[in-house]
Design a protein around this motif. Structure first.
Motif, mmCIF file in Angstrom:
data_model
loop_
_atom_site.group_PDB
_atom_site.id
_atom_site.type_symbol
_atom_site.label_atom_id
_atom_site.label_comp_id
_atom_site.label_asym_id
_atom_site.label_seq_id
_atom_site.Cartn_x
_atom_site.Cartn_y
_atom_site.Cartn_z
ATOM 1 N N MET A 123 7.253 4.345 -0.525
ATOM 2 C CA MET A 123 8.143 3.268 -0.085
ATOM 3 C C MET A 123 8.519 2.381 -1.269
ATOM 4 O O MET A 123 7.760 2.245 -2.238
ATOM 5 C CB MET A 123 7.414 2.447 0.986
ATOM 6 C CG MET A 123 8.251 1.439 1.713
ATOM 7 S SD MET A 123 7.287 0.613 3.027
ATOM 8 C CE MET A 123 7.221 1.901 4.260
ATOM 9 N N LEU A 124 9.707 1.761 -1.169
ATOM 10 C CA LEU A 124 10.160 0.736 -2.120
ATOM 11 C C LEU A 124 10.591 -0.470 -1.300
ATOM 12 O O LEU A 124 11.695 -0.494 -0.754
ATOM 13 C CB LEU A 124 11.324 1.248 -2.968
ATOM 14 C CG LEU A 124 11.064 2.436 -3.887
ATOM 15 C CD1 LEU A 124 12.368 2.963 -4.461
ATOM 16 C CD2 LEU A 124 10.105 2.043 -5.006
ATOM 17 N N PRO A 125 9.728 -1.496 -1.157
ATOM 18 C CA PRO A 125 10.059 -2.655 -0.322
ATOM 19 C C PRO A 125 10.645 -3.810 -1.148
ATOM 20 O O PRO A 125 10.023 -4.294 -2.093
ATOM 21 C CB PRO A 125 8.702 -3.048 0.270
ATOM 22 C CG PRO A 125 7.687 -2.590 -0.748
ATOM 23 C CD PRO A 125 8.305 -1.482 -1.545
ATOM 24 N N PHE A 126 11.845 -4.239 -0.777
ATOM 25 C CA PHE A 126 12.537 -5.309 -1.496
ATOM 26 C C PHE A 126 12.878 -6.468 -0.560
ATOM 27 O O PHE A 126 13.050 -6.278 0.650
ATOM 28 C CB PHE A 126 13.863 -4.808 -2.072
ATOM 29 C CG PHE A 126 13.762 -3.721 -3.096
ATOM 30 C CD1 PHE A 126 13.425 -4.003 -4.408
ATOM 31 C CD2 PHE A 126 14.041 -2.405 -2.748
ATOM 32 C CE1 PHE A 126 13.351 -2.986 -5.355
ATOM 33 C CE2 PHE A 126 13.978 -1.387 -3.682
ATOM 34 C CZ PHE A 126 13.629 -1.675 -4.992
ATOM 35 N N LEU A 158 15.374 -5.220 2.355
ATOM 36 C CA LEU A 158 15.802 -3.821 2.276
ATOM 37 C C LEU A 158 14.589 -2.987 1.910
ATOM 38 O O LEU A 158 13.856 -3.328 0.978
ATOM 39 C CB LEU A 158 16.905 -3.641 1.238
ATOM 40 C CG LEU A 158 17.489 -2.232 1.075
ATOM 41 C CD1 LEU A 158 18.963 -2.295 0.654
ATOM 42 C CD2 LEU A 158 16.703 -1.385 0.074
ATOM 43 N N THR A 159 14.382 -1.905 2.645
ATOM 44 C CA THR A 159 13.232 -1.044 2.389
ATOM 45 C C THR A 159 13.683 0.404 2.280
ATOM 46 O O THR A 159 14.367 0.921 3.162
ATOM 47 C CB THR A 159 12.185 -1.165 3.517
ATOM 48 O OG1 THR A 159 11.803 -2.534 3.651
ATOM 49 C CG2 THR A 159 10.949 -0.328 3.202
ATOM 50 N N VAL A 160 13.310 1.032 1.182
ATOM 51 C CA VAL A 160 13.451 2.478 1.030
ATOM 52 C C VAL A 160 12.128 3.073 1.505
ATOM 53 O O VAL A 160 11.081 2.811 0.922
ATOM 54 C CB VAL A 160 13.718 2.880 -0.428
ATOM 55 C CG1 VAL A 160 13.880 4.400 -0.542
ATOM 56 C CG2 VAL A 160 14.945 2.161 -0.974
ATOM 57 N N ALA A 161 12.160 3.845 2.578
ATOM 58 C CA ALA A 161 10.926 4.324 3.202
ATOM 59 C C ALA A 161 10.974 5.832 3.399
ATOM 60 O O ALA A 161 12.006 6.480 3.205
ATOM 61 C CB ALA A 161 10.710 3.627 4.542
ATOM 62 N N ALA A 199 0.842 -1.208 0.000
ATOM 63 C CA ALA A 199 0.000 0.000 0.000
ATOM 64 C C ALA A 199 0.872 1.251 0.000
ATOM 65 O O ALA A 199 0.598 2.220 -0.725
ATOM 66 C CB ALA A 199 -0.939 -0.011 1.199
ATOM 67 N N GLU A 200 1.939 1.236 0.808
ATOM 68 C CA GLU A 200 2.848 2.376 0.850
ATOM 69 C C GLU A 200 3.588 2.536 -0.484
ATOM 70 O O GLU A 200 3.829 3.662 -0.941
ATOM 71 C CB GLU A 200 3.848 2.204 1.991
ATOM 72 C CG GLU A 200 3.245 2.359 3.375
ATOM 73 C CD GLU A 200 2.766 3.777 3.620
ATOM 74 O OE1 GLU A 200 3.618 4.677 3.772
ATOM 75 O OE2 GLU A 200 1.529 3.993 3.626
ATOM 76 N N ALA A 201 3.959 1.404 -1.099
ATOM 77 C CA ALA A 201 4.621 1.461 -2.408
ATOM 78 C C ALA A 201 3.676 2.038 -3.461
ATOM 79 O O ALA A 201 4.074 2.886 -4.280
ATOM 80 C CB ALA A 201 5.098 0.076 -2.816
ATOM 81 N N HIS A 222 14.824 7.288 3.479
ATOM 82 C CA HIS A 222 15.797 6.574 4.301
ATOM 83 C C HIS A 222 15.726 5.083 3.993
ATOM 84 O O HIS A 222 14.702 4.571 3.531
ATOM 85 C CB HIS A 222 15.587 6.839 5.798
ATOM 86 C CG HIS A 222 14.215 6.497 6.294
ATOM 87 N ND1 HIS A 222 13.196 7.422 6.394
ATOM 88 C CD2 HIS A 222 13.686 5.338 6.738
ATOM 89 C CE1 HIS A 222 12.113 6.853 6.866
ATOM 90 N NE2 HIS A 222 12.385 5.585 7.085
ATOM 91 N N VAL A 223 16.822 4.405 4.237
ATOM 92 C CA VAL A 223 16.963 2.985 3.906
ATOM 93 C C VAL A 223 17.183 2.184 5.183
ATOM 94 O O VAL A 223 17.998 2.555 6.036
ATOM 95 C CB VAL A 223 18.147 2.759 2.934
ATOM 96 C CG1 VAL A 223 18.412 1.265 2.744
ATOM 97 C CG2 VAL A 223 17.865 3.409 1.583
ATOM 98 N N GLY A 224 16.445 1.085 5.315
ATOM 99 C CA GLY A 224 16.648 0.129 6.395
ATOM 100 C C GLY A 224 16.869 -1.253 5.815
ATOM 101 O O GLY A 224 16.367 -1.562 4.728
ATOM 102 N N TYR A 225 17.608 -2.109 6.532
ATOM 103 C CA TYR A 225 17.937 -3.411 5.962
ATOM 104 C C TYR A 225 18.334 -4.408 7.044
ATOM 105 O O TYR A 225 18.705 -4.030 8.155
ATOM 106 C CB TYR A 225 19.079 -3.284 4.943
ATOM 107 C CG TYR A 225 20.283 -2.512 5.448
ATOM 108 C CD1 TYR A 225 21.238 -3.105 6.266
ATOM 109 C CD2 TYR A 225 20.467 -1.169 5.101
ATOM 110 C CE1 TYR A 225 22.338 -2.410 6.731
ATOM 111 C CE2 TYR A 225 21.570 -0.459 5.562
ATOM 112 C CZ TYR A 225 22.495 -1.086 6.373
ATOM 113 O OH TYR A 225 23.586 -0.388 6.847
ATOM 114 N N TRP A 226 18.225 -5.684 6.688
ATOM 115 C CA TRP A 226 18.810 -6.756 7.490
ATOM 116 C C TRP A 226 19.192 -7.895 6.549
ATOM 117 O O TRP A 226 18.651 -8.001 5.450
ATOM 118 C CB TRP A 226 17.865 -7.255 8.591
ATOM 119 C CG TRP A 226 16.551 -7.850 8.126
ATOM 120 C CD1 TRP A 226 15.364 -7.202 7.983
ATOM 121 C CD2 TRP A 226 16.302 -9.215 7.752
ATOM 122 N NE1 TRP A 226 14.385 -8.061 7.548
ATOM 123 C CE2 TRP A 226 14.929 -9.305 7.406
ATOM 124 C CE3 TRP A 226 17.084 -10.363 7.684
ATOM 125 C CZ2 TRP A 226 14.338 -10.507 6.981
ATOM 126 C CZ3 TRP A 226 16.499 -11.559 7.267
ATOM 127 C CH2 TRP A 226 15.140 -11.612 6.933
#
Length: 206
Positions: A70-73, A85-88, A63-65, A99-103
């Motif tokens: 947002m770009l959720p990968f 990895l998410t560009v949010a 929904a955010e994408a 901003h980018v978050g990842y694990w």
């Protein structure tokens, strides 16, 4: 949309990734827990918020994408799902930032997977999406995550006290940032150049 370089691929997260995502997340529980966002206790006047299920998470990300925020990968290494990895927080107007978050799976840490994934995402944001600035916020104690942005040449900009609720408490975060002008040739190209210099020379033939 699929982004790839060598053995590393970024692709949109899907509902059918649930089994693989859960398996990787379960194996890495102890490793990820100190860095994973948690939900703070509700205020007396606020709603009670529960941790979402996998399906709820994916639907929210989609929904955010679709809304352009947002770009959720998921991250694949040699065809296997190994992280996320998410560009949010995509913001337009006079800011044009995110901003980018990842694990990532501990089993593939140290192989250049995460720096490559971040470089792919940043290049996509700068060269295709049209963003100007990317931030990564990291707990000071998170050495592996800090090494990712340091390898990629992100600037450390300072401390955000009690920035996010992580592992059951409000935690300080360091801010790292990069703007499009700093990587005119592309971040992936720069990272591959750095990695090539760091690679040991081949052993001499006997």
């Amino acid at each position: 949309m699929v982004l790839a370089d060598g053995d590393v691929t970024l692709r949109p997260i899907k509902l059918r990734d649930q089994r693989d995502w859960r398996e990787v997340n379960r194996r890495n529980r102890d490793w990820l827990r100190p860095w994973e966002a948690t939900i703070p206790p509700p205020a007396p006047w606020g709603p009670v918020i529960h941790r979402p299920t996998y399906r709820q998470m994916v639907r929210h990300l989609r929904a955010e994408a679709n809304a352009g925020r947002m770009l959720p990968f998921v991250i694949e290494y040699q065809g296997r799902l190994v992280g996320q990895l998410t560009v949010a927080g995509i913001t337009w107007g006079s800011m044009c930032a995110a901003h980018v978050g990842y694990w990532v799976d501990r089993d593939v840490a140290g192989r250049g997977v995460m720096p490559t994934a971040v470089a792919l995402a940043v290049d996509h944001c700068f060269l295709r999406v049209g963003l100007h600035r990317i931030e990564v916020c990291i707990r000071p104690e998170n050495g592996p995550s800090r090494r990712v942005v340091e390898k990629l040449g992100f600037r450390e900009e300072g401390l955000r006290p009690r920035y996010l609720h992580i592992d059951g408490a409000w935690r300080d975060h360091l801010v790292f940032a990069l703007t499009a002008e700093e990587v005119p040739e592309g971040l992936l190209r720069r990272w591959n150049r750095v990695r090539k210099k760091e690679s040991p020379p081949p052993a001499a033939a006997p």
